[in-house]
Design a protein around this motif. Structure first.
Motif, PDB file in Angstrom:
ATOM      1  N   TRP A  34       0.819  -1.209   0.000  1.00 56.49           N
ATOM      2  CA  TRP A  34       0.000   0.000   0.000  1.00 56.49           C
ATOM      3  C   TRP A  34       0.856   1.262   0.000  1.00 56.49           C
ATOM      4  CZ3 TRP A  34      -4.682   0.778  -1.486  1.00 56.49           C
ATOM      5  CH2 TRP A  34      -5.602  -0.260  -1.451  1.00 56.49           C
ATOM      6  N   VAL A  35       1.995   1.210   0.690  1.00 50.90           N
ATOM      7  CA  VAL A  35       2.915   2.351   0.654  1.00 50.90           C
ATOM      8  C   VAL A  35       3.415   2.575  -0.779  1.00 50.90           C
ATOM      9  CG1 VAL A  35       5.181   3.208   1.404  1.00 50.90           C
ATOM     10  CG2 VAL A  35       3.640   2.127   3.062  1.00 50.90           C
ATOM     11  N   ILE A  36       3.795   1.482  -1.446  1.00 56.53           N
ATOM     12  CA  ILE A  36       4.282   1.572  -2.828  1.00 56.53           C
ATOM     13  C   ILE A  36       3.166   2.024  -3.761  1.00 56.53           C
ATOM     14  CG2 ILE A  36       5.150   0.222  -4.775  1.00 56.53           C
ATOM     15  CD1 ILE A  36       6.694  -1.478  -2.765  1.00 56.53           C
ATOM     16  N   LYS A 127      13.104   5.364 -13.190  1.00 57.36           N
ATOM     17  CA  LYS A 127      12.435   6.019 -12.066  1.00 57.36           C
ATOM     18  C   LYS A 127      10.967   5.619 -11.994  1.00 57.36           C
ATOM     19  CE  LYS A 127      15.292  10.224 -12.265  1.00 57.36           C
ATOM     20  NZ  LYS A 127      15.245  11.680 -12.590  1.00 57.36           N
ATOM     21  N   LEU A 128      10.314   5.560 -13.160  1.00 58.89           N
ATOM     22  CA  LEU A 128       8.886   5.241 -13.196  1.00 58.89           C
ATOM     23  C   LEU A 128       8.619   3.774 -12.853  1.00 58.89           C
ATOM     24  CD1 LEU A 128       7.783   7.191 -16.413  1.00 58.89           C
ATOM     25  CD2 LEU A 128       7.576   7.916 -14.030  1.00 58.89           C
ATOM     26  N   GLU A 129       9.535   2.891 -13.239  1.00 59.70           N
ATOM     27  CA  GLU A 129       9.347   1.451 -13.011  1.00 59.70           C
ATOM     28  C   GLU A 129       9.709   1.016 -11.599  1.00 59.70           C
ATOM     29  OE1 GLU A 129      11.785  -0.335 -15.966  1.00 59.70           O
ATOM     30  OE2 GLU A 129      10.175  -0.446 -17.452  1.00 59.70           O
ATOM     31  N   LYS A 130      10.330   1.884 -10.845  1.00 53.30           N
ATOM     32  CA  LYS A 130      10.833   1.516  -9.517  1.00 53.30           C
ATOM     33  C   LYS A 130       9.718   0.929  -8.645  1.00 53.30           C
ATOM     34  CE  LYS A 130      13.369   3.450  -5.579  1.00 53.30           C
ATOM     35  NZ  LYS A 130      13.903   4.688  -4.967  1.00 53.30           N
ATOM     36  N   ASN A 131       9.997  -0.231  -8.044  1.00 51.66           N
ATOM     37  CA  ASN A 131       9.113  -0.942  -7.103  1.00 51.66           C
ATOM     38  C   ASN A 131       7.907  -1.631  -7.753  1.00 51.66           C
ATOM     39  OD1 ASN A 131      10.670  -0.263  -4.832  1.00 51.66           O
ATOM     40  ND2 ASN A 131       9.601   1.682  -4.573  1.00 51.66           N
ATOM     41  N   LEU A 132       7.663  -1.423  -9.047  1.00 54.46           N
ATOM     42  CA  LEU A 132       6.555  -2.135  -9.689  1.00 54.46           C
ATOM     43  C   LEU A 132       6.758  -3.657  -9.682  1.00 54.46           C
ATOM     44  CD1 LEU A 132       5.450   0.061 -12.743  1.00 54.46           C
ATOM     45  CD2 LEU A 132       4.409  -0.161 -10.481  1.00 54.46           C
ATOM     46  N   PRO A 133       7.990  -4.154  -9.901  1.00 53.47           N
ATOM     47  CA  PRO A 133       8.181  -5.612  -9.811  1.00 53.47           C
ATOM     48  C   PRO A 133       7.814  -6.176  -8.440  1.00 53.47           C
ATOM     49  CG  PRO A 133      10.043  -4.628 -10.952  1.00 53.47           C
ATOM     50  CD  PRO A 133       9.212  -3.491 -10.405  1.00 53.47           C
ATOM     51  N   LEU A 135       5.323  -5.176  -6.561  1.00 55.06           N
ATOM     52  CA  LEU A 135       3.875  -5.362  -6.567  1.00 55.06           C
ATOM     53  C   LEU A 135       3.492  -6.629  -7.325  1.00 55.06           C
ATOM     54  CD1 LEU A 135       2.483  -1.751  -7.179  1.00 55.06           C
ATOM     55  CD2 LEU A 135       2.642  -3.008  -5.026  1.00 55.06           C
ATOM     56  N   ALA A 136       4.169  -6.871  -8.439  1.00 53.39           N
ATOM     57  CA  ALA A 136       3.896  -8.086  -9.210  1.00 53.39           C
ATOM     58  C   ALA A 136       4.223  -9.333  -8.391  1.00 53.39           C
ATOM     59  CB  ALA A 136       4.706  -8.072 -10.504  1.00 53.39           C
ATOM     60  N   THR A 137       5.321  -9.273  -7.652  1.00 52.07           N
ATOM     61  CA  THR A 137       5.721 -10.411  -6.820  1.00 52.07           C
ATOM     62  C   THR A 137       4.709 -10.667  -5.706  1.00 52.07           C
ATOM     63  OG1 THR A 137       8.060  -9.962  -7.263  1.00 52.07           O
ATOM     64  CG2 THR A 137       7.552 -11.330  -5.357  1.00 52.07           C
ATOM     65  N   VAL A 138       4.279  -9.594  -5.042  1.00 49.87           N
ATOM     66  CA  VAL A 138       3.283  -9.736  -3.969  1.00 49.87           C
ATOM     67  C   VAL A 138       1.986 -10.304  -4.528  1.00 49.87           C
ATOM     68  CG1 VAL A 138       1.830  -8.458  -2.337  1.00 49.87           C
ATOM     69  CG2 VAL A 138       4.259  -7.918  -2.529  1.00 49.87           C
ATOM     70  N   ILE A 191      -4.742  -8.966  -4.072  1.00 48.90           N
ATOM     71  CA  ILE A 191      -5.661  -8.302  -5.004  1.00 48.90           C
ATOM     72  C   ILE A 191      -5.291  -6.834  -5.252  1.00 48.90           C
ATOM     73  CG2 ILE A 191      -8.059  -7.557  -5.319  1.00 48.90           C
ATOM     74  CD1 ILE A 191      -8.899 -10.212  -4.012  1.00 48.90           C
ATOM     75  N   PRO A 192      -5.067  -6.006  -4.205  1.00 46.34           N
ATOM     76  CA  PRO A 192      -4.680  -4.614  -4.491  1.00 46.34           C
ATOM     77  C   PRO A 192      -3.356  -4.522  -5.259  1.00 46.34           C
ATOM     78  CG  PRO A 192      -5.326  -4.870  -2.194  1.00 46.34           C
ATOM     79  CD  PRO A 192      -5.200  -6.244  -2.751  1.00 46.34           C
ATOM     80  N   ALA A 193      -2.417  -5.420  -4.948  1.00 45.31           N
ATOM     81  CA  ALA A 193      -1.120  -5.389  -5.623  1.00 45.31           C
ATOM     82  C   ALA A 193      -1.267  -5.691  -7.111  1.00 45.31           C
ATOM     83  CB  ALA A 193      -0.153  -6.380  -4.971  1.00 45.31           C
TER      84      ALA A 193
END
Length: 229
Positions: A34-36, A127-133, A135-138, A191-193
């Protein structure tokens, strides 16, 4: 409260250590997700607004040197310059630097400017892609982590049932309840991720496509400047 008047807190506290560990991991993953999600929304929304804002300025007919100076002034005033404007600044700065040398032919100047824009584009995309992987993993792992907790909870429920002389639903209910709660937590984290990852991936593609289109258009403008001057 769940069946039998047992609260969720009591259910968690009375769960086995393995199930408690699964619940804690899923809770932690959910909080981080949720922070991400919030942070990425702010970044990507800002990038999309930056595209519209800079394109309006760029295509307003303003002199390119003046547009570059405005960006420099914004940096001096500690106003962050991001996205498309960074790509423009990198390309224009390298273009003017190479042209001022005089001894470099037009094609080499263009190659240098395009190379600078590609580097700037890669940085902006990163910069834009940061931390998106993450979310996919979660989104992909959380249901299985919850399922692991479910299996352990059900096993404990039946082991407890085997130790009783009389089999009743009251004996197995707490174990099954904690098992199902672990499943629910896995879905709550996943689900949110998944939704955020899919939404942000589409938004990211939209923004980066705008960057690529602008890079091509700006390259054409610089190419015309070389051959008309």
């Amino acid at each position: 409260y769940v069946s039998g008047g047992i609260s969720l807190i009591e259910l968690i506290l009375n769960a086995s250590f393995a199930v408690q560990l699964v619940m804690f991991i899923l809770f932690l993953l959910s909080i981080i997700s949720w922070v991400i999600i919030v942070q990425r929304w702010l970044v990507l929304s800002s990038a999309r607004k930056g595209v519209f804002g800079f394109e309006q300025r760029f295509w307003s007919g303003m002199d390119l040197s003046q547009l570059y100076k405005e960006g420099t002034q914004m940096q001096q005033e500690n106003i962050q310059v991001v996205g498309m404007e960074n790509i423009f600044r990198a390309g224009f700065k390298e273009f003017m630097r190479l042209r001022q040398q005089g001894s470099i032919d037009g094609e080499a100047v263009m190659e240098g400017a395009q190379r600078a824009m590609r580097v700037a584009y890669s940085r902006e995309e990163e910069k834009l892609e940061k931390n998106l992987p993450f979310l996919a993993t979660v989104g992909s792992v959380s249901p299985y982590v919850g399922l692991f907790g479910t299996v352990i909870g059900i096993m404990n429920a039946f082991l407890g049932l085997a130790a009783q002389a009389q089999a009743t639903l009251q004996v197995v209910a707490p174990g099954i309840a904690e098992a199902l709660f672990a499943t629910g937590m896995g879905l709550f984290a996943a689900i949110p991720a998944v939704v955020a990852f899919n939404r942000y991936s589409a938004l990211l593609d939209n923004v980066t496509s705008s960057y690529i289109t602008f890079t091509d258009e700006f390259s054409s403008i610089l190419h015309r400047q070389i051959h008309t001057n």
